[in-house]
Design an enzyme around this catalytic site. Structure first.
Site, short mmCIF file in Angstrom:
data_model
loop_
_atom_site.label_atom_id
_atom_site.label_comp_id
_atom_site.label_asym_id
_atom_site.label_seq_id
_atom_site.Cartn_x
_atom_site.Cartn_y
_atom_site.Cartn_z
N HIS A 267 0.88 -1.19 0.00
CA HIS A 267 0.00 0.00 0.00
C HIS A 267 0.91 1.23 0.00
CE1 HIS A 267 -3.58 2.25 0.57
NE2 HIS A 267 -3.91 1.93 1.80
N HIS A 306 -2.36 -2.28 -9.88
CA HIS A 306 -3.32 -1.65 -8.97
C HIS A 306 -4.61 -2.46 -8.98
CE1 HIS A 306 -5.71 1.46 -7.05
NE2 HIS A 306 -4.56 1.98 -6.69
N ASP A 362 2.92 5.32 -7.01
CA ASP A 362 4.17 5.23 -6.25
C ASP A 362 5.40 5.03 -7.10
OD1 ASP A 362 3.22 5.62 -3.68
OD2 ASP A 362 2.42 3.59 -3.63
N1 CMC Z 1 4.49 -7.27 -10.26
C1 CMC Z 1 4.35 -8.47 -10.87
N2 CMC Z 1 3.19 -9.13 -10.98
C2 CMC Z 1 2.12 -8.54 -10.45
C3 CMC Z 1 2.17 -7.29 -9.81
C4 CMC Z 1 3.41 -6.65 -9.74
N3 CMC Z 1 3.54 -5.44 -9.13
N4 CMC Z 1 0.93 -6.95 -9.39
C5 CMC Z 1 0.12 -7.96 -9.74
N5 CMC Z 1 0.83 -8.92 -10.39
C6 CMC Z 1 0.32 -10.15 -11.00
C7 CMC Z 1 0.02 -11.19 -9.94
O1 CMC Z 1 1.13 -12.02 -9.69
C8 CMC Z 1 -1.13 -11.92 -10.60
O2 CMC Z 1 -0.60 -12.76 -11.56
P1 CMC Z 1 -1.27 -14.22 -11.83
O3 CMC Z 1 -2.64 -13.91 -12.35
O4 CMC Z 1 -0.38 -14.88 -12.79
O5 CMC Z 1 -1.31 -14.89 -10.49
C9 CMC Z 1 -1.90 -10.81 -11.32
O6 CMC Z 1 -0.93 -9.82 -11.60
C10 CMC Z 1 -3.04 -10.22 -10.52
O7 CMC Z 1 -2.50 -9.87 -9.23
P2 CMC Z 1 -3.37 -9.64 -7.94
O8 CMC Z 1 -2.52 -9.90 -6.75
O9 CMC Z 1 -4.66 -10.39 -8.07
O10 CMC Z 1 -3.71 -8.10 -8.06
P3 CMC Z 1 -4.30 -7.22 -6.92
O11 CMC Z 1 -5.30 -6.34 -7.55
O12 CMC Z 1 -4.79 -8.05 -5.78
O13 CMC Z 1 -3.04 -6.41 -6.38
C11 CMC Z 1 -1.51 -4.70 -5.91
C12 CMC Z 1 -2.88 -5.05 -6.48
C13 CMC Z 1 -1.32 -3.19 -5.94
C14 CMC Z 1 -1.45 -5.17 -4.44
C15 CMC Z 1 -0.43 -5.42 -6.74
O14 CMC Z 1 -0.49 -4.99 -8.07
C16 CMC Z 1 0.97 -5.20 -6.17
O15 CMC Z 1 1.39 -5.95 -5.29
N6 CMC Z 1 1.72 -4.17 -6.67
C17 CMC Z 1 3.02 -3.86 -6.13
C18 CMC Z 1 2.90 -3.02 -4.89
C19 CMC Z 1 2.49 -1.61 -5.20
O16 CMC Z 1 3.04 -0.95 -6.08
N7 CMC Z 1 1.54 -1.10 -4.41
C20 CMC Z 1 1.06 0.28 -4.53
C21 CMC Z 1 -0.34 0.35 -4.98
S1 CMC Z 1 -0.81 2.02 -5.46
C22 CMC Z 1 -0.71 2.90 -3.99
C23 CMC Z 1 -1.84 2.61 -3.09
O17 CMC Z 1 -2.98 2.97 -3.40
O18 CMC Z 1 -1.59 2.03 -2.03
#
Ligand code: CMC
Length: 428
Positions: A267, A306, A362
């Site tokens: 986050h 995201h 970010d």
């Molecule tokens: N790098 C590589 N793969 C990713 C990433 C990433 N940053 N984010 C998602 N994926 C992949 C994930 O492995 C999954 O792949 P598969 O379908 O093969 O299993 C797919 O994309 C969907 O991922 P998810 O976990 O279901 O996506 P989510 O919507 O639950 O997660 C997130 C959103 C922001 C937690 C995630 O994208 C992440 O961990 N990003 C990195 C951390 C980050 O930059 N966070 C800041 C968010 S913006 C600021 C805020 O509002 O807090």
């Protein structure tokens, strides 16, 4: 004639149910009448991470994740970033409309007079270890504020609510700067209310001896970054804020919990994690190898992806522009080159394209903060300062919403059925 209803046929019983659809949603409680027999609890939905569950009706922030649209009270984020100030945007988020000139003056004055903190808070901060993380210090100190303002418990009183709102927004910059000065072993600098909100913050952060000359590009860049981070509807921190506030605890305690949620690397801690990642990559030529490891599932690309945006985060676009303005004032950042290469490769790569993973807010914000001289550990704090406005706007909306109740999700129990206690000597 189309009807705004949903017909569900339960194949277990062959019964049919008609459920009203409003605002593109069904009332989850309507599913409870779908039962196999009268003793059945009724149907629930299973939604870990609340990926498809609306927990409230809100009129504050609108996001269209596919189109990359973000509106505060109907105003596009791009227009606010270009034309507004953080404090004006805070007024908008909290009150629903932009202020008149006189209302804005009054509002800025109110925030200014609440930037000062009780001397005991200063002593309290001195108790932290020299290497305490500033976000943890901020979180604990905001919690401590609740002990100074017991009037905050009267959450049904609009005047008390307003007072806590201006106190919290005013004090955030002071607490944040004190947390930084503590970690640097530097004496604390008191607020100077002749300055702007971000100017005041920069002065408390960096003034050493004699007057500190505020860099106007930094002051404005920070103000825009604060606008961009002020609210983002029902994200993890805001959800926590509403959940904790639903017990009718005071707003300092609810904001403390939200700061805790924001602290995590998935986050608000992501901006810190991005810089650590860029430093680990080190140079442009090592980007392909790093991306390969991300695709192999070793770790995630920080600052990418995201839950809501499935296109370029509109805030990231604005931030990228600010980055160039700030970098024009400073020595070029070697990490910017790595970031640009990472973005270029990721945006062309099938793994990221297929999963609609784009740079988020970010990805570039940390680089700007670093260029402005902020240490990495203060980055999540820079997210928390403006997000307090969004949390408080959501808190006020929550209090006024008669449909809200104490947060209490259900679970699907998959554990052991009832069984008798076995004395220790009889266990195998
Ligand atoms: N790098 C590589 N793969 C990713 C990433 C990433 N940053 N984010 C998602 N994926 C992949 C994930 O492995 C999954 O792949 P598969 O379908 O093969 O299993 C797919 O994309 C969907 O991922 P998810 O976990 O279901 O996506 P989510 O919507 O639950 O997660 C997130 C959103 C922001 C937690 C995630 O994208 C992440 O961990 N990003 C990195 C951390 C980050 O930059 N966070 C800041 C968010 S913006 C600021 C805020 O509002 O807090």
């Amino acid at each position: 004639m189309p009807k705004d209803t949903l017909t569900i046929i339960d194949n277990r019983t062959e019964k049919s149910y008609e459920i009203p659809v409003q605002y593109g949603a069904i009332d989850a409680m309507a599913l409870r009448k779908i039962k196999v027999d009268p003793s059945d609890f009724g149907l629930m939905t299973y939604d870990p991470g609340f990926a498809n569950t609306a927990s409230c009706k809100s009129a504050i922030t609108y996001i269209d994740g596919d189109k990359g649209i973000l509106l505060y009270r109907g105003y596009p984020i791009q227009q606010l970033a270009e034309k507004s100030t953080y404090l004006e945007t805070a007024y908008l988020l909290l009150n629903g409309d932009l202020p008149s000139a006189s209302a804005l003056k009054l509002w800025q004055g109110e925030i200014n007079i609440h930037t000062m903190i009780h001397e005991n808070i200063k002593d309290f901060m001195k108790g932290f270890r020299y290497d305490a993380h500033p976000m943890a210090m901020l979180m604990s100190t905001v919690a401590a504020l609740s002990t100074f303002y017991s009037d905050a418990k009267t959450i049904q009183d609009p005047a008390s609510r307003h007072l806590q709102v201006v106190r919290l927004i005013g004090k955030m910059i002071t607490l944040a700067a004190f947390a930084y000065r503590h970690s640097m072993g530097m004496r604390y600098i008191y607020p100077d209310n002749e300055l702007t909100y971000t100017g005041n913050f920069l002065n408390m952060m960096y003034r050493i001896a004699g007057p500190y000359e505020i860099n106007r590009v930094y002051e404005r860049a920070l103000d825009i970054l604060f606008i961009l981070h002020a609210d983002h509807e029902q994200n993890c921190g805001t959800h926590v804020l509403r959940s904790v506030a639903s017990s009718h605890v005071d707003p300092y305690t609810a904001v403390t919990a939200a700061i805790g949620a924001l602290y995590g690397p998935l986050h608000g801690g992501a901006n810190e994690a991005v810089i650590r990642m860029l430093m680990e990559i080190g140079s442009k030529d090592r980007v392909p190898e790093y991306v390969r490891r991300v695709k192999a599932g070793e770790f995630r690309l920080m600052g990418f992806g995201h839950r809501v945006y499935k296109s370029y985060d509109p805030r990231a676009k604005i931030i990228k522009e600010i980055a160039y303005e700030v970098f024009a004032q400073t020595a070029p950042s070697p990490l910017l080159e790595v970031a640009l290469e990472l973005e270029r490769i990721a945006l062309e790569d099938e793994y990221f394209v297929a999963r609609k993973l784009y740079p988020n807010v970010d990805f570039y914000s940390g680089l700007i903060y670093q260029a402005m001289g902020f240490p990495i550990t203060i980055f999540p704090v820079l997210f928390a300062i403006p997000r307090v406005t969004g949390w408080l706007a959501q808190w006020l909306e929550f209090i006024a919403d008669d449909e809200q109740k104490i947060a209490r999700p259900r679970q699907l129990y998959l554990g052991k059925p009832e069984r008798d206690y076995v004395p220790i000597g009889a266990r195998t």
